[in-house]
Every structure is written in structure tokens, then in C-alpha cells.
Design an enzyme around this catalytic site. Structure first.
Site, PDB file in Angstrom:
ATOM      1  N   CYS A   9       0.496  -1.387  -0.129  1.00 31.86           N
ATOM      2  CA  CYS A   9       0.218   0.149  -0.469  1.00 31.86           C
ATOM      3  C   CYS A   9       0.945   1.321   0.062  1.00 31.86           C
ATOM      4  CB  CYS A   9      -0.546   0.400   1.067  1.00 31.86           C
ATOM      5  SG  CYS A   9      -1.405   1.710   1.937  1.00 31.86           S
ATOM      6  N   GLU A  10       0.573   2.247  -0.679  1.00 29.98           N
ATOM      7  CA  GLU A  10       1.610   3.059  -1.246  1.00 29.98           C
ATOM      8  C   GLU A  10       0.942   4.608   0.126  1.00 29.98           C
ATOM      9  OE1 GLU A  10      -0.775   6.189  -3.823  1.00 29.98           O
ATOM     10  OE2 GLU A  10       1.027   4.367  -4.675  1.00 29.98           O
ATOM     11  N   HIS A  11       0.168   4.305   0.768  1.00 31.34           N
ATOM     12  CA  HIS A  11      -0.704   5.205   1.497  1.00 31.34           C
ATOM     13  C   HIS A  11       0.594   5.054   2.555  1.00 31.34           C
ATOM     14  CE1 HIS A  11      -4.288   5.447  -0.847  1.00 31.34           C
ATOM     15  NE2 HIS A  11      -3.129   6.846  -0.784  1.00 31.34           N
ATOM     16  N   HIS A  12       1.800   3.935   3.829  1.00 32.64           N
ATOM     17  CA  HIS A  12       1.577   3.326   4.909  1.00 32.64           C
ATOM     18  C   HIS A  12       2.549   2.621   4.398  1.00 32.64           C
ATOM     19  CE1 HIS A  12      -2.978   3.650   5.576  1.00 32.64           C
ATOM     20  NE2 HIS A  12      -2.310   5.161   6.111  1.00 32.64           N
TER      21      HIS A  12
ATOM     22  N   GLN B  80      -5.003  -0.566  -4.995  1.00 38.62           N
ATOM     23  CA  GLN B  80      -6.126  -1.517  -5.070  1.00 38.62           C
ATOM     24  C   GLN B  80      -6.912  -1.215  -6.657  1.00 38.62           C
ATOM     25  OE1 GLN B  80      -7.901  -4.453  -2.714  1.00 38.62           O
ATOM     26  NE2 GLN B  80      -8.787  -5.420  -4.228  1.00 38.62           N
TER      27      GLN B  80
ATOM     28  N   HIS C  34      -6.141  -5.761   3.288  1.00 36.75           N
ATOM     29  CA  HIS C  34      -5.054  -4.384   3.342  1.00 36.75           C
ATOM     30  C   HIS C  34      -4.937  -5.009   4.897  1.00 36.75           C
ATOM     31  CE1 HIS C  34      -5.683  -2.362  -0.297  1.00 36.75           C
ATOM     32  NE2 HIS C  34      -6.806  -3.409  -0.818  1.00 36.75           N
TER      33      HIS C  34
ATOM     34  N   CYS D 286      -3.212  -2.493   6.395  1.00 36.74           N
ATOM     35  CA  CYS D 286      -3.188  -1.046   6.577  1.00 36.74           C
ATOM     36  C   CYS D 286      -5.034  -1.038   7.544  1.00 36.74           C
ATOM     37  CB  CYS D 286      -3.667   0.165   6.143  1.00 36.74           C
ATOM     38  SG  CYS D 286      -4.080  -0.231   4.543  1.00 36.74           S
TER      39      CYS D 286
END
Length: 288
Positions: A182-185, A223, A251, A253
Site C-alpha cells: 500500500c503506497e499510503h502506509h 488496489q 489490506h 493497513c
């Protein structure tokens, strides 16, 4: 009377208004994900755009052509934030990674290892204790593997596995395992993707469907974009009657942090061609 068209929230000026034609081109380019050169961007007071999910697709030289405005502008291409060869999405840094020498790769790993050591210190750990002595090096190498999709191009993945066949019925490969970050976390999400297409007398080697999914998943992702990239790439390569991709993933996250909901699944789909326009075709795909 001119018609103004709204593309995803971008309202474009009338095409026949000479005073706004340049601005229209710029905003249209921004919607398409084409970054303009600094000179052009500054002259129309428009920020350089980044690639949009609509055009998050490979642009390898033998399959895809660069936009006319960039193909004839070497200076603009040199400063273009999205490499036109398809490997470096979303930044030129990944092209540097792919083409670096053994010495440069070792230096990259050393820099990453130092950053991991700093992180260990910042969370209150002792990076010099026995269990963590080699952790910075291990994690640096692991992260390079987790993101190896940045080093691959569509031409390399597909190779010569395109075949002319008199077949126009649905082809589906189901339950392909995918692992991504996940590019956010920067925590994992993993699951399965099913890919289907209706050939237009042209088929792709079955293993290549899995390899395309692997290439895009081994990057920092969300995703929704990952699902769309797989579908758009296949549509561009095969020009079939339709493409359908459906993905189900868990996920971390959402599991390890945040709402902490183990067992939750996220399902995304993207349809093109007959799968989008014909409900019966779509229903057949979803039921198989």
C-alpha cells in the site's frame, strides 16, 4: 455555440476560443496525464501534471508511441516526470534504478540500509543488538524485491507471446496470487486477481497474464489503480473485444492498524469493451 466538456472535474474552455485554446490544451494534457515542459507550463500558469490512473499504462517503444508534442521536444522529454518507455512509472528515479551499475546498486542498498537503521533508532530499538545487526541490510534487499516491478517493462514481460488464433470466445485465468505494498502506509496487501478477455483473433500466452499482474503489483500501489492498470495494459496489447479484471485483497493497513478489522476484504473490478457494454457478457464472466 461552443460546448464545454467536463472531464473528471476538469472543465475545459471552448475549443474555438483562440484566447483559451492554449489553456485548454494544458488542462486536457493534465487530464490525460501528460506533463508539459516547464517553459510551456509557466507560460500558461498551469502546474505540471502527473500521470492519471486513466493513462497509467505501459508506453514501451515498440508498442506505444509518445504524444506528438513530446516526441518532437527532447528538452521537454528530458524533464518529463513520467518516462515514456513504461518502466519508470511514476518517476524518473525508477529508470535510474533499472539502468544503474553494480557499484551504484550497492550504494543504493547502503543508503537504504542507513535509513532503516535510523528508523530502528527512532522507534527506541538498539540496531547494534544481535537480532538487529543485519536487519537494515535484509530489509533494504527485501524492499527492492517487493518493488521489483519498477524494473520491468511490458515488452520484456510479454516478449513474443502474442499469437494469431481463430478464437473469439472468453479466456479467463482465475485466482492469480498478488502481493503488493500500500503506497499510503507501506504495509502489504495481498489477494487474488482473475483476468478475462474476449480475443479478436489474437491471444496472449496464459502465463503472461500472471506476469503482467505481478509486474504491476510489485510496485507501491492502491488496489483500484492496480486493477485498472492490468485491464488497460491488456486492452492496449491485444486490442480484444473486451477485458475484465476483478481483484479481492486483504489490506494490512485495515487489519494491523486503523480500524483493525481482520477478515475484511476489498473487491475491485474494471471492465472494458463488451464486458462493460453487454450485461450478459459481464454476468457470464462474474459467474464462471
Amino acid at each position: 455555440m461552443s460546448v464545454q466538456t467536463n472531464f473528471g472535474g476538469h472543465r475545459l474552455p471552448p475549443a474555438d476560443d483562440p484566447k483559451t485554446a492554449v489553456a485548454a490544451d494544458a488542462e486536457s494534457a493534465a487530464f490525460r496525464g501528460i506533463a508539459m515542459s516547464p517553459v510551456t507550463a509557466s507560460s500558461i500558469n498551469t502546474a505540471t501534471a502527473t500521470e492519471s490512473p486513466e493513462f497509467s499504462r505501459p508506453h514501451t517503444p515498440s508498442m506505444f508511441q509518445a504524444p506528438d508534442g513530446l516526441r518532437s521536444a527532447p528538452a521537454a522529454t528530458a524533464r518529463h516526470p513520467i518516462d515514456l518507455d513504461g518502466f519508470s512509472w511514476p518517476s524518473i528515479g525508477t529508470e535510474e534504478r533499472r539502468s544503474e551499475s553494480a557499484e551504484e546498486k550497492a550504494e543504493r542498498l547502503k543508503k537504504m540500509s542507513g535509513a532503516v537503521r535510523t528508523l530502528l533508532e527512532c522507534i527506541g530499538e538498539d540496531p547494534d543488538r544481535e537480532g538487529l545487526l543485519k536487519t537494515p541490510d535484509r530489509y533494504a534487499k527485501a524492499l527492492m524485491f517487493f518493488t521489483k516491478g519498477y524494473e520491468e517493462s511490458m515488452n520484456e514481460v510479454v516478449n513474443d507471446a502474442l499469437f494469431d488464433e481463430d478464437h473469439e470466445e472468453m479466456v479467463i485465468v482465475r485466482d492469480i496470487d498478488i502481493f503488493s505494498l500500500c503506497e499510503h502506509h507501506l504495509v502489504p496487501f495481498c489477494g487474488k486477481v482473475s483476468i478475462g478477455y474476449i480475443p479478436n483473433r489474437r491471444v496472449l500466452g496464459l502465463s503472461k497474464l500472471a506476469r503482467i499482474a505481478e509486474m504491476f503489483s510489485r510496485r507501491l500501489q492502491v488496489q483500484e489503480r492496480l486493477t485498472k492498470q492490468i485491464a488497460v495494459a491488456l486492452d492496449k496489447i491485444l486490442q480484444p473485444q473486451g477485458v475484465a479484471v476483478i481483484m479481492e485483497a486483504s489490506h494490512q493497513c485495515m487489519v494491523m492498524r486503523g480500524v483493525q478489522k481482520p477478515g475484511s476484504k476489498t473487491i475491485t473490478s474494471f471492465m472494458l469493451g463488451r464486458f462493460r457494454s453487454d450485461p450478459k457478457t459481464r454476468e457470464e464472466f462474474l459467474s464462471l
